[in-house]
Design a protein around this motif. Structure first.
Motif, PDB file in Angstrom:
ATOM      1  N   MET A 151       0.819  -1.209   0.000  1.00  0.00           N
ATOM      2  CA  MET A 151       0.000   0.000   0.000  1.00  0.00           C
ATOM      3  C   MET A 151       0.859   1.267   0.000  1.00  0.00           C
ATOM      4  O   MET A 151       0.364   2.360   0.257  1.00  0.00           O
ATOM      5  CB  MET A 151      -0.985   0.026   1.176  1.00  0.00           C
ATOM      6  CG  MET A 151      -2.271   0.793   0.898  1.00  0.00           C
ATOM      7  SD  MET A 151      -3.437   0.816   2.290  1.00  0.00           S
ATOM      8  CE  MET A 151      -4.250  -0.756   2.069  1.00  0.00           C
ATOM      9  N   LEU A 152       2.138   1.126  -0.296  1.00  0.00           N
ATOM     10  CA  LEU A 152       3.043   2.269  -0.320  1.00  0.00           C
ATOM     11  C   LEU A 152       3.559   2.561  -1.731  1.00  0.00           C
ATOM     12  O   LEU A 152       4.591   3.199  -1.901  1.00  0.00           O
ATOM     13  CB  LEU A 152       4.224   2.020   0.618  1.00  0.00           C
ATOM     14  CG  LEU A 152       3.869   1.871   2.100  1.00  0.00           C
ATOM     15  CD1 LEU A 152       5.106   1.488   2.909  1.00  0.00           C
ATOM     16  CD2 LEU A 152       3.244   3.151   2.647  1.00  0.00           C
ATOM     17  N   GLN A 153       2.838   2.080  -2.736  1.00  0.00           N
ATOM     18  CA  GLN A 153       3.303   2.244  -4.109  1.00  0.00           C
ATOM     19  C   GLN A 153       3.376   3.702  -4.543  1.00  0.00           C
ATOM     20  O   GLN A 153       4.252   4.081  -5.324  1.00  0.00           O
ATOM     21  CB  GLN A 153       2.411   1.446  -5.077  1.00  0.00           C
ATOM     22  CG  GLN A 153       0.947   1.781  -5.038  1.00  0.00           C
ATOM     23  CD  GLN A 153       0.193   0.997  -3.986  1.00  0.00           C
ATOM     24  OE1 GLN A 153       0.750   0.527  -3.017  1.00  0.00           O
ATOM     25  NE2 GLN A 153      -1.108   0.849  -4.198  1.00  0.00           N
ATOM     26  N   GLN A 154       2.464   4.525  -4.045  1.00  0.00           N
ATOM     27  CA  GLN A 154       2.456   5.913  -4.508  1.00  0.00           C
ATOM     28  C   GLN A 154       3.700   6.677  -4.063  1.00  0.00           C
ATOM     29  O   GLN A 154       4.369   7.294  -4.894  1.00  0.00           O
ATOM     30  CB  GLN A 154       1.188   6.631  -4.037  1.00  0.00           C
ATOM     31  CG  GLN A 154       1.021   7.996  -4.674  1.00  0.00           C
ATOM     32  CD  GLN A 154      -0.386   8.535  -4.548  1.00  0.00           C
ATOM     33  OE1 GLN A 154      -1.333   7.792  -4.338  1.00  0.00           O
ATOM     34  NE2 GLN A 154      -0.520   9.839  -4.687  1.00  0.00           N
ATOM     35  N   PRO A 155       4.066   6.676  -2.764  1.00  0.00           N
ATOM     36  CA  PRO A 155       5.300   7.390  -2.405  1.00  0.00           C
ATOM     37  C   PRO A 155       6.546   6.765  -2.998  1.00  0.00           C
ATOM     38  O   PRO A 155       7.557   7.447  -3.187  1.00  0.00           O
ATOM     39  CB  PRO A 155       5.316   7.318  -0.868  1.00  0.00           C
ATOM     40  CG  PRO A 155       4.456   6.163  -0.521  1.00  0.00           C
ATOM     41  CD  PRO A 155       3.387   6.146  -1.571  1.00  0.00           C
ATOM     42  N   TRP A 169      -3.629   5.989   0.397  1.00  0.00           N
ATOM     43  CA  TRP A 169      -2.399   6.661   0.834  1.00  0.00           C
ATOM     44  C   TRP A 169      -2.740   7.905   1.644  1.00  0.00           C
ATOM     45  O   TRP A 169      -2.103   8.210   2.651  1.00  0.00           O
ATOM     46  CB  TRP A 169      -1.537   6.986  -0.381  1.00  0.00           C
ATOM     47  CG  TRP A 169      -0.335   7.850  -0.129  1.00  0.00           C
ATOM     48  CD1 TRP A 169      -0.003   8.989  -0.801  1.00  0.00           C
ATOM     49  CD2 TRP A 169       0.718   7.646   0.821  1.00  0.00           C
ATOM     50  NE1 TRP A 169       1.165   9.517  -0.326  1.00  0.00           N
ATOM     51  CE2 TRP A 169       1.636   8.705   0.684  1.00  0.00           C
ATOM     52  CE3 TRP A 169       0.958   6.679   1.787  1.00  0.00           C
ATOM     53  CZ2 TRP A 169       2.781   8.833   1.456  1.00  0.00           C
ATOM     54  CZ3 TRP A 169       2.098   6.794   2.580  1.00  0.00           C
ATOM     55  CH2 TRP A 169       2.999   7.861   2.412  1.00  0.00           C
ATOM     56  N   VAL A 170      -3.773   8.625   1.235  1.00  0.00           N
ATOM     57  CA  VAL A 170      -4.242   9.771   2.023  1.00  0.00           C
ATOM     58  C   VAL A 170      -4.737   9.298   3.390  1.00  0.00           C
ATOM     59  O   VAL A 170      -4.407   9.882   4.432  1.00  0.00           O
ATOM     60  CB  VAL A 170      -5.363  10.521   1.269  1.00  0.00           C
ATOM     61  CG1 VAL A 170      -5.965  11.624   2.144  1.00  0.00           C
ATOM     62  CG2 VAL A 170      -4.831  11.116  -0.031  1.00  0.00           C
ATOM     63  N   GLU A 171      -5.530   8.242   3.399  1.00  0.00           N
ATOM     64  CA  GLU A 171      -6.043   7.700   4.660  1.00  0.00           C
ATOM     65  C   GLU A 171      -4.921   7.268   5.590  1.00  0.00           C
ATOM     66  O   GLU A 171      -4.972   7.527   6.799  1.00  0.00           O
ATOM     67  CB  GLU A 171      -6.955   6.502   4.375  1.00  0.00           C
ATOM     68  CG  GLU A 171      -8.267   6.846   3.722  1.00  0.00           C
ATOM     69  CD  GLU A 171      -9.351   7.196   4.731  1.00  0.00           C
ATOM     70  OE1 GLU A 171      -9.119   7.004   5.937  1.00  0.00           O
ATOM     71  OE2 GLU A 171     -10.412   7.669   4.299  1.00  0.00           O
ATOM     72  N   LEU A 172      -3.912   6.607   5.054  1.00  0.00           N
ATOM     73  CA  LEU A 172      -2.797   6.133   5.895  1.00  0.00           C
ATOM     74  C   LEU A 172      -2.111   7.296   6.597  1.00  0.00           C
ATOM     75  O   LEU A 172      -1.739   7.198   7.771  1.00  0.00           O
ATOM     76  CB  LEU A 172      -1.792   5.356   5.044  1.00  0.00           C
ATOM     77  CG  LEU A 172      -2.216   3.976   4.551  1.00  0.00           C
ATOM     78  CD1 LEU A 172      -1.109   3.367   3.697  1.00  0.00           C
ATOM     79  CD2 LEU A 172      -2.547   3.051   5.718  1.00  0.00           C
ATOM     80  N   ARG A 173      -1.932   8.395   5.889  1.00  0.00           N
ATOM     81  CA  ARG A 173      -1.296   9.555   6.516  1.00  0.00           C
ATOM     82  C   ARG A 173      -2.186  10.159   7.594  1.00  0.00           C
ATOM     83  O   ARG A 173      -1.701  10.611   8.643  1.00  0.00           O
ATOM     84  CB  ARG A 173      -0.940  10.594   5.446  1.00  0.00           C
ATOM     85  CG  ARG A 173       0.259  10.175   4.588  1.00  0.00           C
ATOM     86  CD  ARG A 173       0.531  11.178   3.479  1.00  0.00           C
ATOM     87  NE  ARG A 173      -0.397  11.023   2.380  1.00  0.00           N
ATOM     88  CZ  ARG A 173      -0.540  11.902   1.394  1.00  0.00           C
ATOM     89  NH1 ARG A 173       0.163  13.027   1.407  1.00  0.00           N
ATOM     90  NH2 ARG A 173      -1.398  11.685   0.407  1.00  0.00           N
ATOM     91  N   PHE A 174      -3.493  10.163   7.371  1.00  0.00           N
ATOM     92  CA  PHE A 174      -4.416  10.610   8.407  1.00  0.00           C
ATOM     93  C   PHE A 174      -4.322   9.706   9.635  1.00  0.00           C
ATOM     94  O   PHE A 174      -4.252  10.186  10.780  1.00  0.00           O
ATOM     95  CB  PHE A 174      -5.840  10.629   7.856  1.00  0.00           C
ATOM     96  CG  PHE A 174      -6.912  10.730   8.905  1.00  0.00           C
ATOM     97  CD1 PHE A 174      -6.848  11.697   9.905  1.00  0.00           C
ATOM     98  CD2 PHE A 174      -7.996   9.855   8.897  1.00  0.00           C
ATOM     99  CE1 PHE A 174      -7.850  11.793  10.874  1.00  0.00           C
ATOM    100  CE2 PHE A 174      -8.986   9.944   9.848  1.00  0.00           C
ATOM    101  CZ  PHE A 174      -8.910  10.913  10.846  1.00  0.00           C
ATOM    102  N   TYR A 175      -4.322   8.387   9.439  1.00  0.00           N
ATOM    103  CA  TYR A 175      -4.214   7.466  10.564  1.00  0.00           C
ATOM    104  C   TYR A 175      -2.938   7.724  11.362  1.00  0.00           C
ATOM    105  O   TYR A 175      -2.938   7.689  12.598  1.00  0.00           O
ATOM    106  CB  TYR A 175      -4.189   6.012  10.083  1.00  0.00           C
ATOM    107  CG  TYR A 175      -5.421   5.544   9.361  1.00  0.00           C
ATOM    108  CD1 TYR A 175      -6.628   6.239   9.432  1.00  0.00           C
ATOM    109  CD2 TYR A 175      -5.389   4.372   8.600  1.00  0.00           C
ATOM    110  CE1 TYR A 175      -7.749   5.790   8.762  1.00  0.00           C
ATOM    111  CE2 TYR A 175      -6.515   3.920   7.936  1.00  0.00           C
ATOM    112  CZ  TYR A 175      -7.684   4.622   8.020  1.00  0.00           C
ATOM    113  OH  TYR A 175      -8.795   4.176   7.358  1.00  0.00           O
ATOM    114  N   ALA A 176      -1.843   7.961  10.637  1.00  0.00           N
ATOM    115  CA  ALA A 176      -0.564   8.186  11.319  1.00  0.00           C
ATOM    116  C   ALA A 176      -0.624   9.444  12.190  1.00  0.00           C
ATOM    117  O   ALA A 176      -0.168   9.436  13.347  1.00  0.00           O
ATOM    118  CB  ALA A 176       0.559   8.296  10.294  1.00  0.00           C
TER     119      ALA A 176
END
Length: 378
Positions: A151-155, A169-176
């Motif tokens: 799930m890190l393909q974009q960065p 990817w947006v959601e993952l950054r929000f979770y972090a």
């Protein structure tokens, strides 16, 4: 708005966990089934956009532009991309609700176990289908397909198997951010409000600074939607919370500005469809209003059990509907000569059926096991 094996945009949400038992002046307890229903509505908005509200690869599926397939509805469908922003408002609400009172380990375990099983299967399934000789779309390289499993393909700059994964990817950054500043120190009203105010201000400053790293971390164009959802969860806990209402209103005002800036295309003569500023603001406002109505308990009568099923199908549907939907459209419309409207309806039905299969045989089997393993204290 994005691309993948091909190119696209979409978004994804999260499960709704029961809220804490409220005290005086607070909303009634219980599962918010109306929120489950709203999630599916947002997913269907995005599907309408992908099937009939944009150009690009979907034109290959239909054999001509969706403008010709849906001469009356294609402009309406083009607003479906705003289902992403609605998803983010829902996500802010749900993540605050599900993270309240949880340890960091429990929170992360719930997020990973919720997202990954269906995602892994969707990546494998779409990669396999696109590798078939009869499918005209190009599959990603084996190396990039493997990277997609993280799930890190974009960065990492790899080609994406799923067009919708940009929103993950947006959601993952929000979770972090939420885990670091709210869950880890322990969620309470004051801390959540400070998080909302601090993030909102920092995101505005990041946009003014034109600093790519700050944009990457703080996500100015999406932060107001998550923050607005968090504010509405605080309203759900206490509808008389003036600070929570202020967070929500300011988030809406800033969020609609970003949505208009990103999606208003009146200056582009080649645009697929011309969205109006009024239309964009209206859809964003309706998204906020719908979550607010749920937060205030106005939709508590919408307590039908089938809404829980609808909510459960939303995430797997969201993952698979885009590219596999194009394959189904091509088969029905171009190979079997099914008219446009029945093709549209049958494709949605097929993707919902596939989503049910993923939920029944993948999520319900693997999610509890993965959550249990990840929740173990080391």
């Amino acid at each position: 708005m994005t691309e993948t094996v091909v190119s696209m945009s979409t978004a994804r949400p999260d499960t709704a966990a029961p809220p804490p038992v409220p005290t005086a002046g607070k909303a009634a307890p219980g599962r918010l089934r109306a929120l489950d229903g709203l999630r599916l509505v947002a997913a269907l908005m995005v599907a309408a956009y992908h099937y009939g509200g944009r150009g690009g690869y979907v034109t290959d599926a239909w054999g001509s532009s969706p403008k010709h397939q849906f001469p009356t509805l294609h402009t309406l469908f083009s607003y479906g991309c705003l289902g992403v922003q609605v998803f983010f408002v829902i996500s802010g609400f749900v993540i605050c609700m599900s993270g309240w009172g949880r340890t960091l380990t429990s929170f992360l375990a719930s997020r990973v176990s919720r997202l990954m099983p269906a995602y892994w299967v969707a990546v494998v399934l779409v990669t396999a289908v696109f590798a078939l000789p009869v499918v005209t779309y190009d599959a990603v390289s084996p190396s990039d397909a493997l990277v997609n499993l993280t799930m890190l393909q974009q960065p990492l700059g790899a080609d994406r198997v799923l067009g919708v994964c940009w929103t993950l990817w947006v959601e993952l950054r929000f979770y972090a951010l939420f885990a670091l500043f709210v869950v880890m120190p322990g969620a309470n009203r004051r801390r959540v409000l400070l998080f909302c105010g601090g993030w909102l201000l920092a995101s505005v400053l990041a946009r003014a600074a034109h600093e790519p790293l700050l944009d990457l971390v703080l996500m100015p164009e999406y932060a107001p939607f998550f923050i607005g959802g968090i504010g509405l969860y605080l309203v759900h806990r206490d509808r008389r919370d003036t600070h929570a209402w202020a967070v929500t209103v300011v988030s809406f005002l800033i969020g609609q500005h970003y949505a208009v800036g990103e999606l208003w295309n009146a200056s582009d003569p080649d645009a697929f469809a011309h969205r109006t500023t009024f239309g964009i603001v209206l859809v964003v406002a309706l998204g906020f209003a719908a979550v607010a109505a749920i937060a205030l308990g106005w939709l508590s009568r919408a307590d039908w059990r089938w809404l829980t099923v609808a909510g459960a199908l939303t995430y797997p549907f969201y993952l698979v509907h885009e590219h596999l939907g194009w394959v189904v459209i091509h088969a029905l419309h171009r190979s079997l000569h099914v008219p446009s409207a029945p093709t549209f309806a049958l494709t949605l039905a097929a993707m919902l059926l596939l989503a049910w299969l993923l939920h029944r045989y993948v999520e319900r089997t693997l999610t509890p096991v993965l959550r249990t393993q990840l929740s173990k204290q080391r």
